[in-house]
Scaffold this motif. Structure first.
Motif, PDB file in Angstrom:
ATOM      1  N   ILE A 117       3.603  -2.792   1.800  1.00  0.00           N
ATOM      2  CA  ILE A 117       4.364  -1.737   1.131  1.00  0.00           C
ATOM      3  C   ILE A 117       4.183  -0.408   1.855  1.00  0.00           C
ATOM      4  O   ILE A 117       5.144   0.308   2.141  1.00  0.00           O
ATOM      5  N   GLY A 118       2.918  -0.111   2.202  1.00  0.00           N
ATOM      6  CA  GLY A 118       2.627   1.145   2.875  1.00  0.00           C
ATOM      7  C   GLY A 118       3.358   1.259   4.202  1.00  0.00           C
ATOM      8  O   GLY A 118       3.891   2.317   4.542  1.00  0.00           O
ATOM      9  N   CYS A 119       3.403   0.145   4.957  1.00  0.00           N
ATOM     10  CA  CYS A 119       4.097   0.140   6.250  1.00  0.00           C
ATOM     11  C   CYS A 119       5.567   0.482   6.070  1.00  0.00           C
ATOM     12  O   CYS A 119       6.102   1.354   6.766  1.00  0.00           O
ATOM     13  N   ILE A 120       6.210  -0.198   5.145  1.00  0.00           N
ATOM     14  CA  ILE A 120       7.644   0.020   4.951  1.00  0.00           C
ATOM     15  C   ILE A 120       7.905   1.468   4.561  1.00  0.00           C
ATOM     16  O   ILE A 120       8.706   2.172   5.170  1.00  0.00           O
ATOM     17  N   VAL A 121       7.153   1.926   3.552  1.00  0.00           N
ATOM     18  CA  VAL A 121       7.373   3.284   3.048  1.00  0.00           C
ATOM     19  C   VAL A 121       7.065   4.322   4.120  1.00  0.00           C
ATOM     20  O   VAL A 121       7.846   5.256   4.364  1.00  0.00           O
ATOM     21  N   GLY A 122       5.937   4.128   4.828  1.00  0.00           N
ATOM     22  CA  GLY A 122       5.526   5.093   5.849  1.00  0.00           C
ATOM     23  C   GLY A 122       6.501   5.150   7.005  1.00  0.00           C
ATOM     24  O   GLY A 122       6.841   6.227   7.502  1.00  0.00           O
ATOM     25  N   LEU A 123       6.982   3.977   7.445  1.00  0.00           N
ATOM     26  CA  LEU A 123       7.926   3.940   8.557  1.00  0.00           C
ATOM     27  C   LEU A 123       9.247   4.599   8.173  1.00  0.00           C
ATOM     28  O   LEU A 123       9.823   5.356   8.956  1.00  0.00           O
ATOM     29  N   ILE A 124       9.690   4.318   6.943  1.00  0.00           N
ATOM     30  CA  ILE A 124      10.942   4.943   6.498  1.00  0.00           C
ATOM     31  C   ILE A 124      10.787   6.456   6.496  1.00  0.00           C
ATOM     32  O   ILE A 124      11.635   7.187   7.001  1.00  0.00           O
ATOM     33  N   ALA A 125       9.652   6.925   5.959  1.00  0.00           N
ATOM     34  CA  ALA A 125       9.433   8.376   5.887  1.00  0.00           C
ATOM     35  C   ALA A 125       9.453   8.995   7.281  1.00  0.00           C
ATOM     36  O   ALA A 125      10.121  10.003   7.521  1.00  0.00           O
ATOM     37  N   ALA A 126       8.727   8.371   8.211  1.00  0.00           N
ATOM     38  CA  ALA A 126       8.617   8.956   9.546  1.00  0.00           C
ATOM     39  C   ALA A 126       9.944   8.885  10.287  1.00  0.00           C
ATOM     40  O   ALA A 126      10.359   9.834  10.943  1.00  0.00           O
ATOM     41  N   TYR A 127      10.619   7.754  10.184  1.00  0.00           N
ATOM     42  CA  TYR A 127      11.835   7.554  10.978  1.00  0.00           C
ATOM     43  C   TYR A 127      12.999   8.364  10.426  1.00  0.00           C
ATOM     44  O   TYR A 127      13.758   8.968  11.173  1.00  0.00           O
ATOM     45  N   ALA A 128      13.125   8.383   9.081  1.00  0.00           N
ATOM     46  CA  ALA A 128      14.241   9.102   8.478  1.00  0.00           C
ATOM     47  C   ALA A 128      14.017  10.609   8.537  1.00  0.00           C
ATOM     48  O   ALA A 128      14.935  11.371   8.828  1.00  0.00           O
ATOM     49  N   GLY A 129      12.772  11.020   8.277  1.00  0.00           N
ATOM     50  CA  GLY A 129      12.464  12.442   8.313  1.00  0.00           C
ATOM     51  C   GLY A 129      13.182  13.205   7.208  1.00  0.00           C
ATOM     52  O   GLY A 129      13.728  12.612   6.274  1.00  0.00           O
ATOM     53  N   GLY A 130      13.173  14.530   7.325  1.00  0.00           N
ATOM     54  CA  GLY A 130      13.918  15.367   6.388  1.00  0.00           C
ATOM     55  C   GLY A 130      13.507  15.189   4.940  1.00  0.00           C
ATOM     56  O   GLY A 130      12.326  15.049   4.629  1.00  0.00           O
ATOM     57  N   LEU A 131      14.511  15.145   4.085  1.00  0.00           N
ATOM     58  CA  LEU A 131      14.265  15.110   2.643  1.00  0.00           C
ATOM     59  C   LEU A 131      13.565  13.810   2.228  1.00  0.00           C
ATOM     60  O   LEU A 131      12.658  13.810   1.400  1.00  0.00           O
ATOM     61  N   THR A 132      14.004  12.688   2.825  1.00  0.00           N
ATOM     62  CA  THR A 132      13.385  11.394   2.521  1.00  0.00           C
ATOM     63  C   THR A 132      11.887  11.464   2.755  1.00  0.00           C
ATOM     64  O   THR A 132      11.072  11.065   1.910  1.00  0.00           O
ATOM     65  N   ASP A 133      11.547  11.997   3.929  1.00  0.00           N
ATOM     66  CA  ASP A 133      10.145  12.132   4.313  1.00  0.00           C
ATOM     67  C   ASP A 133       9.398  12.994   3.303  1.00  0.00           C
ATOM     68  O   ASP A 133       8.335  12.627   2.802  1.00  0.00           O
ATOM     69  N   THR A 134       9.992  14.136   2.970  1.00  0.00           N
ATOM     70  CA  THR A 134       9.340  15.059   2.052  1.00  0.00           C
ATOM     71  C   THR A 134       9.085  14.399   0.700  1.00  0.00           C
ATOM     72  O   THR A 134       7.973  14.453   0.167  1.00  0.00           O
ATOM     73  N   LEU A 135      10.118  13.738   0.164  1.00  0.00           N
ATOM     74  CA  LEU A 135       9.982  13.110  -1.152  1.00  0.00           C
ATOM     75  C   LEU A 135       8.900  12.044  -1.129  1.00  0.00           C
ATOM     76  O   LEU A 135       8.021  12.002  -2.000  1.00  0.00           O
ATOM     77  N   ILE A 136       8.953  11.182  -0.129  1.00  0.00           N
ATOM     78  CA  ILE A 136       7.980  10.085  -0.061  1.00  0.00           C
ATOM     79  C   ILE A 136       6.569  10.635   0.081  1.00  0.00           C
ATOM     80  O   ILE A 136       5.639  10.206  -0.609  1.00  0.00           O
ATOM     81  N   MET A 137       6.409  11.612   0.952  1.00  0.00           N
ATOM     82  CA  MET A 137       5.060  12.102   1.201  1.00  0.00           C
ATOM     83  C   MET A 137       4.500  12.888   0.014  1.00  0.00           C
ATOM     84  O   MET A 137       3.306  12.854  -0.234  1.00  0.00           O
ATOM     85  N   ARG A 138       5.367  13.575  -0.745  1.00  0.00           N
ATOM     86  CA  ARG A 138       4.857  14.246  -1.941  1.00  0.00           C
ATOM     87  C   ARG A 138       4.371  13.214  -2.947  1.00  0.00           C
ATOM     88  O   ARG A 138       3.344  13.383  -3.591  1.00  0.00           O
ATOM     89  N   LEU A 139       5.102  12.110  -3.044  1.00  0.00           N
ATOM     90  CA  LEU A 139       4.697  11.032  -3.949  1.00  0.00           C
ATOM     91  C   LEU A 139       3.345  10.467  -3.514  1.00  0.00           C
ATOM     92  O   LEU A 139       2.451  10.229  -4.342  1.00  0.00           O
ATOM     93  N   VAL A 140       3.204  10.271  -2.195  1.00  0.00           N
ATOM     94  CA  VAL A 140       1.944   9.745  -1.664  1.00  0.00           C
ATOM     95  C   VAL A 140       0.798  10.702  -1.968  1.00  0.00           C
ATOM     96  O   VAL A 140      -0.278  10.290  -2.411  1.00  0.00           O
ATOM     97  N   GLU A 141       1.053  11.985  -1.775  1.00  0.00           N
ATOM     98  CA  GLU A 141      -0.006  12.969  -2.028  1.00  0.00           C
ATOM     99  C   GLU A 141      -0.379  13.022  -3.505  1.00  0.00           C
ATOM    100  O   GLU A 141      -1.548  13.128  -3.859  1.00  0.00           O
ATOM    101  N   LEU A 142       0.646  12.896  -4.359  1.00  0.00           N
ATOM    102  CA  LEU A 142       0.395  12.863  -5.796  1.00  0.00           C
ATOM    103  C   LEU A 142      -0.532  11.699  -6.124  1.00  0.00           C
ATOM    104  O   LEU A 142      -1.523  11.835  -6.843  1.00  0.00           O
ATOM    105  N   GLN A 143      -0.197  10.548  -5.557  1.00  0.00           N
ATOM    106  CA  GLN A 143      -0.984   9.331  -5.771  1.00  0.00           C
ATOM    107  C   GLN A 143      -2.418   9.521  -5.276  1.00  0.00           C
ATOM    108  O   GLN A 143      -3.378   9.161  -5.938  1.00  0.00           O
ATOM    109  N   LEU A 144      -2.553  10.118  -4.081  1.00  0.00           N
ATOM    110  CA  LEU A 144      -3.877  10.245  -3.476  1.00  0.00           C
ATOM    111  C   LEU A 144      -4.726  11.300  -4.162  1.00  0.00           C
ATOM    112  O   LEU A 144      -5.941  11.315  -4.018  1.00  0.00           O
ATOM    113  N   SER A 145      -4.070  12.183  -4.931  1.00  0.00           N
ATOM    114  CA  SER A 145      -4.846  13.246  -5.559  1.00  0.00           C
ATOM    115  C   SER A 145      -5.620  12.738  -6.774  1.00  0.00           C
ATOM    116  O   SER A 145      -6.526  13.400  -7.250  1.00  0.00           O
TER     117      SER A 145
END
Lengths: 327, 303
Positions: free
Chosen positions: B116-144
């Motif tokens: 799951i992490g691979c798919i989500v991380g690759l999408i975030a990095a490759y797509a960039g922009g808003l997709t990246d921002t949304l995914i990474m904020r979710l990840v940070e929320l989770q990690l907090s």
């Protein structure tokens, strides 16, 4: 000239340095205004044509926008001004399949080959994906490409880091060539190679062009290489085209002071001890280019006109020069 | 031109895998960890054949053998190397069966989270922009949130069960993978060979799966070994707290918890030995992972 293969009109691309959110907040709090966005005009209003089978050299100092032009033509980045037409069709509107006729050879063969894929597979991948040749003929086709590029087929089993720099660049060329291109953009293809290997690769490129009728846009800062390989040469300075014309003519008898200075700075083999004449001054920051002609702060012939008004590219005999005071 | 190059494939020692193996074996601790891990995995897989008794088949237990210290001989003449619990259950056998559960749960959750992490991380990095921002904020929320807290809440909501524990562990761990692979992919994405794939007109799907992912995987192997270890530890913690696996599938954590009550009574073997087994497993995994990280990092890699 017959109908051009590639036609570039008023091409421009700027890169905007977006201020960070913190910088915006700080600026809003202190001055109440948004910070000024810094923009670099990497490519500024460039036009040229390239005929079928023609080789155009693109020369200039580091950071003058040569590589940006290459990336614009290959579609890696999109222009924000002007247009590129290939065989009469606008590049931006073309199907991906037709864009494959424009291929690229990169400067750093180690960086431009996938480190985790066998070299042979990398050459074959594009051919296979786009059905360049029927699957049954793939093996023979690749063998032919390897032979043409002077590659020992044994090396195809290896990974990029296991072959020499010269061999790697041959694979880089083979990868482009396997797509049966009409136009190959060579972005300083020999800059990363030893001098002894450079000649081999350049001769290879010259031979392939002869045998296959390829067109080249050959980006380099080595004027001798350009003279050897190219029919025409275009000189760029700070994102602008300043002189374009027949390669031998432009390089042996430059009309723009910058081209002349470039020629003087290039090392030559002579028996006499020679003084190295560097172009005086630094290349101005593209973030803040000088007023008037961009070259005026470094030009010995600069007049008041040069300092106030940017010269247009004008016909001067068979070539075009952007200078108020051509040599 | 190169007539002196033998017409063979490069020897194994020159392939990326071969270089990895020779670098790995250069460190004795890593080899030790590797064989320790191998031993643990073999014990877990072949537990039914290695264990002297099936600790969960009540027919094989004898109350008369209860609470024996390590090394005692039971009523049937069998030796209990690590002692027995109050029901006459052989601790060594329990550990072998417990390892099985712990490893299976740890590995399953780490690998699902990895996917799951691979798919989500690759999408975030490759797509960039808003997709990246949304995914990474979710990840940070989770990690907090602390991992244990999320796992406890999920188990409380979902209820007990092996699948639910795995789900909880996946929910805790996917974000680590996503963040790591995004960072790796961002670096690789900017390299020229990815530009070259664009010039070759490949689909995004092909670029990401055939070129981007393989170049991000090596550093991730390290994260996987580390995360398997932490998944096992987290599962043990949950089981110790009594909200882990069901009683029918006792893990090492549960055995430690069960024995804990008897520590004061001097029956140390009920907790200590499963604890040592857990420690051994996690240390082995970490040794392997640590050294893999060193040799896969070009900066610390010996030449």
């Amino acid at each position: 000239m017959t109908a051009p293969l590639l036609s570039v009109r008023n091409l421009g691309r700027k890169f905007v340095q977006k201020p960070s959110a913190v910088a915006v907040a700080a600026s809003l709090l202190t001055t109440g205004k948004r910070p000024v966005q810094k923009a670099v005009r990497a490519v500024n209003d460039i036009s040229f044509d390239l005929g079928p089978g023609e080789a155009l050299g693109l020369v200039g100092e580091s950071g003058c926008g040569k590589s940006t032009v290459a990336r614009l033509i290959t579609g890696l980045i999109t222009p924000d001004q002007g247009a590129i037409t290939y065989k009469g069709e606008t590049l931006a509107a073309m199907a991906r399949k037709d864009r494959l006729k424009i291929q690229m050879v990169f400067q750093d063969p180690l960086g431009s080959l996938d480190p985790r894929m066998r070299l042979g597979d990398q050459i074959a991948e594009g051919v296979r994906v786009h059905n360049i040749v029927p699957a049954a003929e793939l093996k023979d086709y690749l063998a032919g490409i390897f032979a043409d590029c002077g590659i020992d087929p044994v090396l195809a089993q290896r990974y990029p880091h296991q072959v020499s720099g010269g061999q790697r660049q041959r694979f880089g060329i083979a990868r482009a060539l396997a797509m049966k291109p009409d136009l190959v953009i060579c972005d300083e293809p020999v800059a990363a190679l030893d001098v002894s290997i450079q000649a081999q690769v350049i001769n290879l490129l010259a031979r392939l062009r002869r045998e296959r009728g390829l067109s080249y846009i050959f980006i380099s800062h080595d004027l001798n290489v350009v003279r050897h390989l190219c029919d025409r040469v275009a000189v760029m300075y700070l994102g602008k085209l300043i002189e374009i014309g027949d390669a031998a003519e432009v390089l042996s008898d430059p009309r723009h002071p910058y081209t002349s200075a470039l020629g003087d700075a290039a090392p030559r083999v002579t028996l006499d001890a020679q003084e190295f004449r560097a172009i005086k001054g630094e290349i101005p920051s593209p973030l803040n280019p000088p007023k008037g002609c961009f070259f005026n702060p470094r030009c010995s012939l600069a007049t008041d006109l040069c300092r106030s008004e940017a010269p247009e590219l004008r016909d001067l005999g068979a070539r075009k020069v952007a200078c108020h005071t051509p040599l | 031109m190169s007539g002196n190059i033998p017409v063979t494939k490069p020897p194994f020692s020159q392939t990326p895998m071969g270089e990895l193996v020779s670098d790995f074996t250069a460190n004795p601790f890593a080899v030790l960890g590797f064989f320790g891990l191998l031993a643990v995995i073999i014990c877990a897989i072949f537990a039914p054949y290695i264990a002297p008794q099936n600790p969960y088949d009540l027919m094989t237990l004898d109350f008369m053998d209860g609470n024996l210290p390590p090394g005692s001989t039971g009523g049937m003449g069998q030796v209990f190397m690590l002692g027995t619990d109050d029901q006459g259950r052989d601790v060594w056998s329990s550990i072998l069966y417990g390892l099985r559960t712990s490893l299976a749960v740890g590995a399953a959750s780490a690998f699902i989270a990895f996917g799951i992490g691979c798919i989500v991380g690759l999408i975030a990095a490759y797509a960039g922009g808003l997709t990246d921002t949304l995914i990474m904020r979710l990840v940070e929320l989770q990690l907090s949130f602390p991992a244990i807290l999320i796992a406890m809440i999920l188990v409380a909501v979902l209820g007990q069960g092996t699948d639910k524990i795995i789900l909880a562990l996946v929910a805790v761990q996917w974000a680590y993978y996503a963040r790591t692979i995004r960072g790796l992919a961002l670096v690789e994405k900017g390299r020229e060979y990815i530009e070259a794939t664009h010039v070759l007109g490949f689909s995004h799907f092909r670029i990401v799966l055939r070129h981007l992912l393989p170049n991000c995987i090596p550093p991730l192997i390290v994260i996987v070994t580390m995360q398997v270890a932490s998944a096992i530890a987290l599962e043990a913690t949950l089981s110790f707290l009594g909200i882990g696996l069901p009683l029918t599938e006792p893990s090492l954590g549960q055995q430690i918890a069960n024995g804990y009550g008897y520590m004061q009574a001097g029956r140390y073997w009920l907790s200590i030995f499963p604890g040592v087994a857990l420690l051994f497993t996690i240390v082995s995994l970490n040794l392997v992972g640590d050294h893999l990280r060193d040799i896969l990092n070009p900066k610390t890699r010996r030449q």
